[in-house]
Write a protein that holds these residues in place. Structure first.
Motif, mmCIF file in Angstrom:
data_model
loop_
_atom_site.group_PDB
_atom_site.id
_atom_site.type_symbol
_atom_site.label_atom_id
_atom_site.label_comp_id
_atom_site.label_asym_id
_atom_site.label_seq_id
_atom_site.Cartn_x
_atom_site.Cartn_y
_atom_site.Cartn_z
ATOM 1 N N GLY A 342 0.794 -1.222 0.000
ATOM 2 C CA GLY A 342 0.000 0.000 0.000
ATOM 3 C C GLY A 342 0.818 1.260 0.000
ATOM 4 O O GLY A 342 0.284 2.347 -0.246
ATOM 5 N N GLY A 343 2.125 1.160 0.240
ATOM 6 C CA GLY A 343 2.977 2.336 0.235
ATOM 7 C C GLY A 343 3.103 2.987 -1.124
ATOM 8 O O GLY A 343 3.591 4.115 -1.229
ATOM 9 N N ILE A 344 2.639 2.306 -2.190
ATOM 10 C CA ILE A 344 2.698 2.887 -3.524
ATOM 11 C C ILE A 344 1.902 4.185 -3.580
ATOM 12 O O ILE A 344 2.173 5.050 -4.401
ATOM 13 N N VAL A 345 0.928 4.331 -2.683
ATOM 14 C CA VAL A 345 0.159 5.577 -2.615
ATOM 15 C C VAL A 345 1.098 6.752 -2.352
ATOM 16 O O VAL A 345 1.019 7.796 -3.008
ATOM 17 N N ILE A 346 1.993 6.583 -1.392
ATOM 18 C CA ILE A 346 2.939 7.643 -1.042
ATOM 19 C C ILE A 346 3.914 7.890 -2.182
ATOM 20 O O ILE A 346 4.165 9.031 -2.583
ATOM 21 N N ALA A 347 4.458 6.793 -2.744
ATOM 22 C CA ALA A 347 5.493 6.918 -3.766
ATOM 23 C C ALA A 347 4.981 7.599 -5.028
ATOM 24 O O ALA A 347 5.648 8.482 -5.580
ATOM 25 N N VAL A 348 3.803 7.208 -5.511
ATOM 26 C CA VAL A 348 3.310 7.751 -6.774
ATOM 27 C C VAL A 348 2.919 9.223 -6.618
ATOM 28 O O VAL A 348 3.084 10.023 -7.539
ATOM 29 N N GLN A 349 2.431 9.585 -5.453
ATOM 30 C CA GLN A 349 2.095 10.988 -5.229
ATOM 31 C C GLN A 349 3.341 11.852 -5.202
ATOM 32 O O GLN A 349 3.359 12.964 -5.743
ATOM 33 N N ARG A 350 4.397 11.381 -4.568
ATOM 34 C CA ARG A 350 5.651 12.134 -4.537
ATOM 35 C C ARG A 350 6.248 12.238 -5.936
ATOM 36 O O ARG A 350 6.840 13.251 -6.303
ATOM 37 N N GLU A 351 6.094 11.180 -6.742
ATOM 38 C CA GLU A 351 6.676 11.140 -8.081
ATOM 39 C C GLU A 351 5.990 12.120 -9.028
ATOM 40 O O GLU A 351 6.639 12.833 -9.794
ATOM 41 N N LEU A 352 4.651 12.160 -8.972
ATOM 42 C CA LEU A 352 3.884 12.955 -9.933
ATOM 43 C C LEU A 352 3.425 14.294 -9.382
ATOM 44 O O LEU A 352 3.081 15.195 -10.152
ATOM 45 N N GLY A 353 3.346 14.402 -8.082
ATOM 46 C CA GLY A 353 2.817 15.619 -7.494
ATOM 47 C C GLY A 353 1.311 15.744 -7.637
ATOM 48 O O GLY A 353 0.767 16.843 -7.519
ATOM 49 N N VAL A 354 0.633 14.643 -7.913
ATOM 50 C CA VAL A 354 -0.830 14.639 -8.003
ATOM 51 C C VAL A 354 -1.377 13.584 -7.052
ATOM 52 O O VAL A 354 -0.704 12.590 -6.754
ATOM 53 N N PRO A 355 -2.585 13.770 -6.552
ATOM 54 C CA PRO A 355 -3.107 12.872 -5.518
ATOM 55 C C PRO A 355 -3.727 11.590 -6.062
ATOM 56 O O PRO A 355 -4.209 11.544 -7.201
ATOM 57 N N VAL A 356 -3.698 10.564 -5.243
ATOM 58 C CA VAL A 356 -4.527 9.375 -5.487
ATOM 59 C C VAL A 356 -5.960 9.763 -5.155
ATOM 60 O O VAL A 356 -6.243 10.222 -4.049
ATOM 61 N N LYS A 357 -6.864 9.589 -6.115
ATOM 62 C CA LYS A 357 -8.254 10.001 -5.913
ATOM 63 C C LYS A 357 -9.214 8.820 -5.789
ATOM 64 O O LYS A 357 -10.286 8.958 -5.194
ATOM 65 N N LEU A 358 -8.838 7.667 -6.366
ATOM 66 C CA LEU A 358 -9.709 6.502 -6.335
ATOM 67 C C LEU A 358 -8.880 5.255 -6.068
ATOM 68 O O LEU A 358 -7.724 5.159 -6.498
ATOM 69 N N VAL A 359 -9.471 4.298 -5.364
ATOM 70 C CA VAL A 359 -8.823 2.999 -5.156
ATOM 71 C C VAL A 359 -9.819 1.895 -5.477
ATOM 72 O O VAL A 359 -10.995 1.973 -5.113
ATOM 73 N N GLY A 360 -9.328 0.868 -6.181
ATOM 74 C CA GLY A 360 -10.146 -0.305 -6.480
ATOM 75 C C GLY A 360 -9.772 -1.435 -5.555
ATOM 76 O O GLY A 360 -8.596 -1.805 -5.453
ATOM 77 N N LEU A 361 -10.764 -1.980 -4.870
ATOM 78 C CA LEU A 361 -10.480 -2.963 -3.809
ATOM 79 C C LEU A 361 -11.117 -4.318 -4.059
ATOM 80 O O LEU A 361 -11.316 -5.078 -3.122
ATOM 81 N N GLY A 362 -11.459 -4.626 -5.303
ATOM 82 C CA GLY A 362 -12.054 -5.929 -5.566
ATOM 83 C C GLY A 362 -12.684 -5.989 -6.938
ATOM 84 O O GLY A 362 -12.625 -5.051 -7.730
ATOM 85 N N GLU A 363 -13.329 -7.148 -7.216
ATOM 86 C CA GLU A 363 -13.943 -7.381 -8.509
ATOM 87 C C GLU A 363 -15.403 -6.954 -8.558
ATOM 88 O O GLU A 363 -16.003 -6.922 -9.631
#
Length: 382
Positions: A342-363
């Motif tokens: 789940g730490g990818i949330v932190i990494a991708v935000q730091r990389e792009l400077g844009v927020p995670v707005k949605l998460v998919g948690l299943g089918e």
């Protein structure tokens, strides 16, 4: 004798007609070709009248000749509280990260090796090297200054640090409201296999559940199955879908979808684009073209990059290239139910400077949720 003369005359007429036709075919006269197939607007089955020639409504076909009934239009749940409702599912996949950190921090004394292990756990969870070190340094300082704390205090301290790294103040709301007489336009982009079409359909459900009207644009013209899939998602919630011919121009489909959304006065138009490898320059340029064509009649309010959470740090390379091709405004992280990273949330935000707005948690159809930092960290920490 008269019959013989009539027969000879008939044969002469046929011969002369054939010769004239042959000469015309050789003369290079222009031929008329049918125009190219235009994008089609797929309306949810069972709505509207069947129109005959001249636009006149026709009588319904006999029951035996009618198409199978369309799926009943569903009423999805509102977006508020979705992540809280899915918290248990997220907690199961993230328990390794949270439990490992809490177990180490709850020890009576922490050695340098313990702190190195805490940092390793964070890095393994795709938090990234720099933010992992920042979290560990802050925790070490707090423990040294404030002294040993109980398990509840350690958990609260870790929660505070994780939320701070995620960025609780980043703007995470989706721009999906009609403005200036035009609908909001959302483009969904990403590489192959990340779940763009499914995310587009689920996002339509989220918006319909919040009381908004939606038009879908099937601009993934390279896969007929993608357009069929999007039509099905739209039919379930009563949203119209604009699609084009297979291998047609995706920019044309996107343009027609926005045009239809403006004509209908809907709140939001969502454009599903084809998956493309970030290493293919031509395909990335085409994505920019789709955006420019849309902007001839309406602004693009959101460009959501769909990332597969299981790809971890590899997804950051993809994200950088997409951000260069189009102005990414938010991230939709899919497949968060099957990864402890789940730490990818932190990494991708730091990389792009844009927020995670949605998460998919299943089918499930309602397993897409607006991202909430507090609920996310609580799920990680159990």
């Amino acid at each position: 004798m008269e019959y013989l003369i009539l027969g000879i005359a008939l044969l002469v007429i046929i011969a002369v007609g054939g010769t004239v036709a042959l000469l015309r075919s050789r003369s290079g006269a222009p031929t008329i070709e049918a125009p190219p197939e235009a994008p089609q607007i797929t309306e949810p089955k069972g709505t509207g009248a069947d129109l005959g020639e001249g636009g006149v409504a026709t009588a319904p076909a006999p029951p035996s000749a009618q198409a199978p009934p369309a799926p009943e239009i569903e009423v999805p749940p509102p977006s508020a509280g979705r992540l809280q409702r899915l918290r248990a599912r997220l907690a199961r996949s993230q328990s390794t990260l949270g439990q490992g950190l809490l177990a180490l921090l709850s020890r009576d004394s922490l050695t340098d090796d313990d702190w190195d292990e805490i940092e390793d756990i964070l890095i393994t969870a795709d938090v990234g090297v720099t933010p992992s070190r920042m979290i560990v340094d802050e925790l070490r300082t707090r423990v040294r200054v404030d002294g040993k704390r109980g398990p509840d205090e350690v958990k609260a301290m870790l929660r505070e640090q994780l939320i701070a790294q995620i960025g609780p103040d980043l703007p995470r709301g989706l721009k999906v409201d009609k403005h200036g007489g035009n609908p909001a336009v959302v483009m969904v982009v990403g590489v192959n296999g990340t779940g763009k079409t499914t995310t587009t359909g689920k996002l339509a459900r989220v918006l319909v559940g919040d009381g908004k009207s939606v038009v879908l644009g099937a601009a993934d013209t390279f896969r007929a199955a993608a357009a069929d899939q999007l039509v099905t998602w739209g039919e379930r919630v009563g949203a119209r879908t604009v699609r084009g011919p297979e291998a047609g121009d995706p920019a044309s489909v996107a343009f027609e979808a926005v045009k239809e959304g403006i004509a209908e006065g809907v709140d939001t138009v969502i454009i599903d684009t084809a998956g493309r490898l970030h290493t293919k320059v031509g395909l990335m340029d085409e994505l920019g073209k789709v955006k420019r064509v849309i902007e001839k009649q309406a602004a693009v309010d959101e460009v959501l990059l769909v990332l597969d959470a299981t790809t971890g740090q590899n997804g950051l390379t993809q994200a950088r290239v997409f951000a260069e091709a189009v102005n990414i405004t938010g991230i939709a992280l899919t497949k968060m139910d099957g990864t402890a990273k789940g730490g990818i949330v932190i990494a991708v935000q730091r990389e792009l400077g844009v927020p995670v707005k949605l998460v998919g948690l299943g089918e499930g159809p309602d397993d897409l949720a607006p991202f909430e930092p507090g609920a996310f960290v609580d799920a990680i920490l159990g």
